[in-house]
Design an enzyme around this catalytic site. Structure first.
Site, PDB file in Angstrom:
ATOM      1  N   HIS A  24       0.979  -1.203  -0.095  1.00  0.00           N
ATOM      2  CA  HIS A  24      -0.054   0.024   0.035  1.00  0.00           C
ATOM      3  C   HIS A  24       0.936   1.225  -0.010  1.00  0.00           C
ATOM      4  O   HIS A  24       1.924   1.034   0.554  1.00  0.00           O
ATOM      5  CB  HIS A  24      -0.852  -0.028   1.288  1.00  0.00           C
ATOM      6  CG  HIS A  24      -1.892  -1.114   1.477  1.00  0.00           C
ATOM      7  ND1 HIS A  24      -1.334  -2.228   2.280  1.00  0.00           N
ATOM      8  CD2 HIS A  24      -3.069  -1.044   1.102  1.00  0.00           C
ATOM      9  CE1 HIS A  24      -2.552  -2.960   2.066  1.00  0.00           C
ATOM     10  NE2 HIS A  24      -3.655  -2.404   1.767  1.00  0.00           N
ATOM     11  N   HIS A  55     -12.765 -14.140   2.007  1.00  0.00           N
ATOM     12  CA  HIS A  55     -13.854 -12.802   1.851  1.00  0.00           C
ATOM     13  C   HIS A  55     -14.972 -13.617   1.384  1.00  0.00           C
ATOM     14  O   HIS A  55     -16.114 -13.456   1.534  1.00  0.00           O
ATOM     15  CB  HIS A  55     -13.298 -11.747   0.993  1.00  0.00           C
ATOM     16  CG  HIS A  55     -12.402 -11.036   1.625  1.00  0.00           C
ATOM     17  ND1 HIS A  55     -11.512  -9.992   0.926  1.00  0.00           N
ATOM     18  CD2 HIS A  55     -11.673 -11.029   2.763  1.00  0.00           C
ATOM     19  CE1 HIS A  55     -10.861  -9.419   1.741  1.00  0.00           C
ATOM     20  NE2 HIS A  55     -10.883 -10.025   2.886  1.00  0.00           N
ATOM     21  N   ASP A  86      -2.090 -13.310   0.926  1.00  0.00           N
ATOM     22  CA  ASP A  86      -2.572 -11.995   1.820  1.00  0.00           C
ATOM     23  C   ASP A  86      -3.263 -12.637   3.231  1.00  0.00           C
ATOM     24  O   ASP A  86      -4.488 -12.765   3.321  1.00  0.00           O
ATOM     25  CB  ASP A  86      -3.856 -11.334   1.169  1.00  0.00           C
ATOM     26  CG  ASP A  86      -4.314 -10.177   1.807  1.00  0.00           C
ATOM     27  OD1 ASP A  86      -3.542  -9.730   2.830  1.00  0.00           O
ATOM     28  OD2 ASP A  86      -5.235  -9.519   1.644  1.00  0.00           O
ATOM     29  N   MET A 116       2.432  -6.150  -7.392  1.00  0.00           N
ATOM     30  CA  MET A 116       1.093  -5.476  -7.198  1.00  0.00           C
ATOM     31  C   MET A 116       1.117  -4.164  -6.260  1.00  0.00           C
ATOM     32  O   MET A 116       1.962  -4.233  -5.233  1.00  0.00           O
ATOM     33  CB  MET A 116       0.100  -6.305  -6.649  1.00  0.00           C
ATOM     34  CG  MET A 116      -1.332  -6.122  -6.298  1.00  0.00           C
ATOM     35  SD  MET A 116      -1.754  -5.335  -4.980  1.00  0.00           S
ATOM     36  CE  MET A 116      -2.034  -6.558  -3.692  1.00  0.00           C
ATOM     37  N   LYS A 165     -15.314  -8.085  -0.624  1.00  0.00           N
ATOM     38  CA  LYS A 165     -15.442  -8.534   0.848  1.00  0.00           C
ATOM     39  C   LYS A 165     -16.907  -8.098   1.192  1.00  0.00           C
ATOM     40  O   LYS A 165     -17.399  -7.112   0.716  1.00  0.00           O
ATOM     41  CB  LYS A 165     -14.362  -7.681   1.433  1.00  0.00           C
ATOM     42  CG  LYS A 165     -14.492  -8.250   2.920  1.00  0.00           C
ATOM     43  CD  LYS A 165     -13.100  -7.910   3.723  1.00  0.00           C
ATOM     44  CE  LYS A 165     -13.140  -8.446   4.833  1.00  0.00           C
ATOM     45  NZ  LYS A 165     -11.911  -7.888   5.846  1.00  0.00           N
ATOM     46  N   ASP A 205       2.482   1.718   3.332  1.00  0.00           N
ATOM     47  CA  ASP A 205       3.413   0.800   3.739  1.00  0.00           C
ATOM     48  C   ASP A 205       4.766   1.353   3.604  1.00  0.00           C
ATOM     49  O   ASP A 205       5.809   0.775   4.309  1.00  0.00           O
ATOM     50  CB  ASP A 205       3.054  -0.574   3.005  1.00  0.00           C
ATOM     51  CG  ASP A 205       1.495  -1.281   3.474  1.00  0.00           C
ATOM     52  OD1 ASP A 205       1.100  -0.731   4.498  1.00  0.00           O
ATOM     53  OD2 ASP A 205       1.542  -2.033   2.313  1.00  0.00           O
ATOM     54  N   GLU A 261     -10.308 -13.050  -2.880  1.00  0.00           N
ATOM     55  CA  GLU A 261      -9.526 -13.605  -1.477  1.00  0.00           C
ATOM     56  C   GLU A 261     -10.289 -14.676  -0.895  1.00  0.00           C
ATOM     57  O   GLU A 261     -11.709 -14.462  -0.610  1.00  0.00           O
ATOM     58  CB  GLU A 261      -9.577 -12.549  -0.523  1.00  0.00           C
ATOM     59  CG  GLU A 261      -8.984 -12.917   0.676  1.00  0.00           C
ATOM     60  CD  GLU A 261      -8.423 -11.817   1.753  1.00  0.00           C
ATOM     61  OE1 GLU A 261      -7.730 -10.885   1.319  1.00  0.00           O
ATOM     62  OE2 GLU A 261      -8.733 -11.960   2.847  1.00  0.00           O
ATOM     63  N   ASP A 280     -12.799 -12.049   9.731  1.00  0.00           N
ATOM     64  CA  ASP A 280     -11.725 -12.028   8.504  1.00  0.00           C
ATOM     65  C   ASP A 280     -10.621 -12.506   9.356  1.00  0.00           C
ATOM     66  O   ASP A 280      -9.822 -11.621   9.943  1.00  0.00           O
ATOM     67  CB  ASP A 280     -11.578 -10.835   8.032  1.00  0.00           C
ATOM     68  CG  ASP A 280     -10.625 -10.677   6.801  1.00  0.00           C
ATOM     69  OD1 ASP A 280     -10.242 -11.962   6.096  1.00  0.00           O
ATOM     70  OD2 ASP A 280      -9.794  -9.645   6.178  1.00  0.00           O
ATOM     71  N   ASP A 292      -7.754 -14.346   7.652  1.00  0.00           N
ATOM     72  CA  ASP A 292      -6.560 -14.222   7.094  1.00  0.00           C
ATOM     73  C   ASP A 292      -5.563 -15.205   7.396  1.00  0.00           C
ATOM     74  O   ASP A 292      -4.409 -14.931   7.649  1.00  0.00           O
ATOM     75  CB  ASP A 292      -5.991 -12.657   7.103  1.00  0.00           C
ATOM     76  CG  ASP A 292      -6.712 -11.729   6.552  1.00  0.00           C
ATOM     77  OD1 ASP A 292      -7.509 -12.194   5.629  1.00  0.00           O
ATOM     78  OD2 ASP A 292      -6.644 -10.497   6.887  1.00  0.00           O
ATOM     79  N   ASP A 309      -5.821 -13.362  -3.974  1.00  0.00           N
ATOM     80  CA  ASP A 309      -5.368 -13.555  -2.683  1.00  0.00           C
ATOM     81  C   ASP A 309      -5.519 -14.676  -1.721  1.00  0.00           C
ATOM     82  O   ASP A 309      -6.721 -15.200  -1.410  1.00  0.00           O
ATOM     83  CB  ASP A 309      -6.104 -12.364  -1.529  1.00  0.00           C
ATOM     84  CG  ASP A 309      -5.457 -10.921  -1.928  1.00  0.00           C
ATOM     85  OD1 ASP A 309      -4.547 -10.959  -2.621  1.00  0.00           O
ATOM     86  OD2 ASP A 309      -6.029  -9.987  -1.510  1.00  0.00           O
ATOM     87  N   GLU A 367     -11.225  -6.160  -5.447  1.00  0.00           N
ATOM     88  CA  GLU A 367     -11.217  -7.103  -4.258  1.00  0.00           C
ATOM     89  C   GLU A 367     -12.600  -7.095  -3.516  1.00  0.00           C
ATOM     90  O   GLU A 367     -12.691  -6.118  -2.540  1.00  0.00           O
ATOM     91  CB  GLU A 367      -9.931  -7.047  -3.405  1.00  0.00           C
ATOM     92  CG  GLU A 367      -9.816  -8.129  -2.316  1.00  0.00           C
ATOM     93  CD  GLU A 367      -8.633  -8.129  -1.487  1.00  0.00           C
ATOM     94  OE1 GLU A 367      -7.547  -7.379  -2.114  1.00  0.00           O
ATOM     95  OE2 GLU A 367      -8.883  -8.517  -0.378  1.00  0.00           O
TER      96      GLU A 367
END
Ligand code: GLT
Ligand code: MN
Ligand code: MN
Length: 388
Positions: free
Chosen positions: A56, A222, A289, A90, A185, A59, A219, A257, A259, A247, A183
């Site tokens: 991102h 999700h 992810d 990405m 969700k 980040d 994902e 969620d 992950d 993802d 994406e």
């Protein structure tokens, strides 16, 4: 002793900086792990056979930093990429963390926030292009509502489409070689998020001005949160030529969620998912992810990352064994798997219609057929369990 599984050059595994960088914060507790420097993350990822990384904007470059500071942070990242040989596969925008986005980004009721969000993406598209990222992900975590009184969903979807059309125009105008991946969700952090599933996203994409450059980034967690089959969503995205990114992680149905490490929960689902990715000719990256359990220290983070890769490789190997098993070929023939690939009536012509009308069907005999799917499925289970 554990079996050795090796990453192949075609595997193209990638991780987000926020995944191995996850410090275990959750709504009920603060960070439990120290910050891992980006350069250490890249070195660690390269060591375990990873191909690429995603990020991102925030980040990489401190939110609100001056141009010179952003440039210095970006240049440091470029150096780390070069030193490790990792690709930037990405890029995406953080349109969810800062309080300014509490009512949404592209769909905030405040037009100033909407403009700011679009500008934030444009700035990071420039960075993505500089880093050679081929895919730009849009995860609209804050695009949604708790109360349906707050927004007219039709207006919100129009603003969402407007933002994506504008940004696609920007990419084309600049001549960037970047595709968009939406994406989906269903919820979290909003009560209801727009474009909740792969199906919603695929339908929405068709309304966009530059729909050819927009696909999906499904994902595991999700779709599973929605109680849907991730496999089926991915298969349809592939069928529509829209699987631009994926993802991979894991999730128990009906939970927050999670992950989790890829392959740690849905063993049978993942066997078929990996088989689909391997056999379909999907050429994108396999992007993890996910993040380590909150119980882990930094060593546990690397156990987690290695586990994601190991499980993918294991499923790929099992899938190859399954497809090479003559008993499977025989069972599939009995089930008629290949028969479904043969067109039923072909394109419509008046002659074809007349021909079909003239046919007779022995419905009772047809109804007697058993499809042998118990046998076929058990072969898959035998392969997954290693008892085939
Ligand atoms: C966030 C989210 C992920 C998205 C990332 C991209 S950020 O961690 O939970 O599913 O893919 O913005
Ligand atoms: Mn994701
Ligand atoms: Mn998730």
């Amino acid at each position: 002793m554990s079996k050795d599984l090796h990453v192949r050059s075609t595997d193209k595994f990638s991780f987000g900086l926020w995944t191995v960088g996850n410090r275990g914060r959750d709504p009920f507790g603060e960070a439990v792990r120290p910050k891992i420097e980006v350069s250490d993350m890249l070195r660690g990822l390269a060591d375990i056979g990873v191909y690429g990384v995603s990020f991102h904007d925030d980040d990489l470059m401190t939110f609100g930093a001056s141009e010179p500071q952003r440039r210095a942070e970006l240049d440091a990242f470029k150096k780390d990429l070069e030193a490790t040989g990792l690709k930037c596969t990405m890029a995406t925008t953080n349109l969810f963390y800062h309080p300014v986005f509490k009512d949404g980004a592209f769909t905030s009721n405040d037009p100033q926030v909407r403009k700011y969000a679009i500008q934030k993406v444009m700035r990071n598209l420039d960075v993505a292009a500089e880093l050679g990222a081929p895919v730009y992900v849009f995860w609209g975590g804050r695009e949604g509502v708790e109360s349906p009184t707050a927004k007219d969903t039709r207006d919100a979807l129009s603003r969402y489409a407007e933002a994506l059309d504008f940004l696609a125009g920007y990419v084309k105008d600049k001549g960037y070689d970047i595709k968009f991946a939406l994406e989906p969700k269903p919820n979290e952090p909003r009560g209801d998020i727009y474009l909740p599933t792969v199906g919603h996203a695929l339908a929405f994409i068709e309304t966009l001005q530059h729909s050819e450059m927009v696909g999906v980034n499904p994902e595991v967690a999700h779709e599973t949160m929605s109680g849907l089959s991730f496999y089926q969503g991915v298969a349809q995205a592939i069928w529509q030529g829209k699987l631009f990114h994926i993802d991979l992680n894991d999730q128990r149905i009906g939970r927050f969620d999670q992950d989790f490490r890829f392959g740690s929960e849905g063993i049978k689902d993942h066997f078929f998912l990996v088989r689909l990715l391997e056999n379909s000719g999907y050429e994108g990256v396999k992007h993890f992810d996910a993040h380590a359990y909150r119980t882990e220290d930094v060593e546990g983070v690397w156990d987690f990352a290695r586990g994601c890769i190991r499980n993918y490789l294991a499923f790929a190997e099992k899938a190859r064994e399954f497809d090479a098993d003559p008993r499977v070929a025989e069972a599939m023939a009995y089930t008629g798997v290949a028969e479904l690939a043969v067109p039923t009536v072909g394109p419509y012509t008046p002659e074809a219609a007349a021909g079909l009308m003239a046919e007779t069907f022995d419905v009772d005999t047809l109804a007697k057929r058993g499809f042998g799917i118990e046998k076929l499925d058990q072969l898959a289970v035998d392969h997954i369990l290693g008892i085939a």
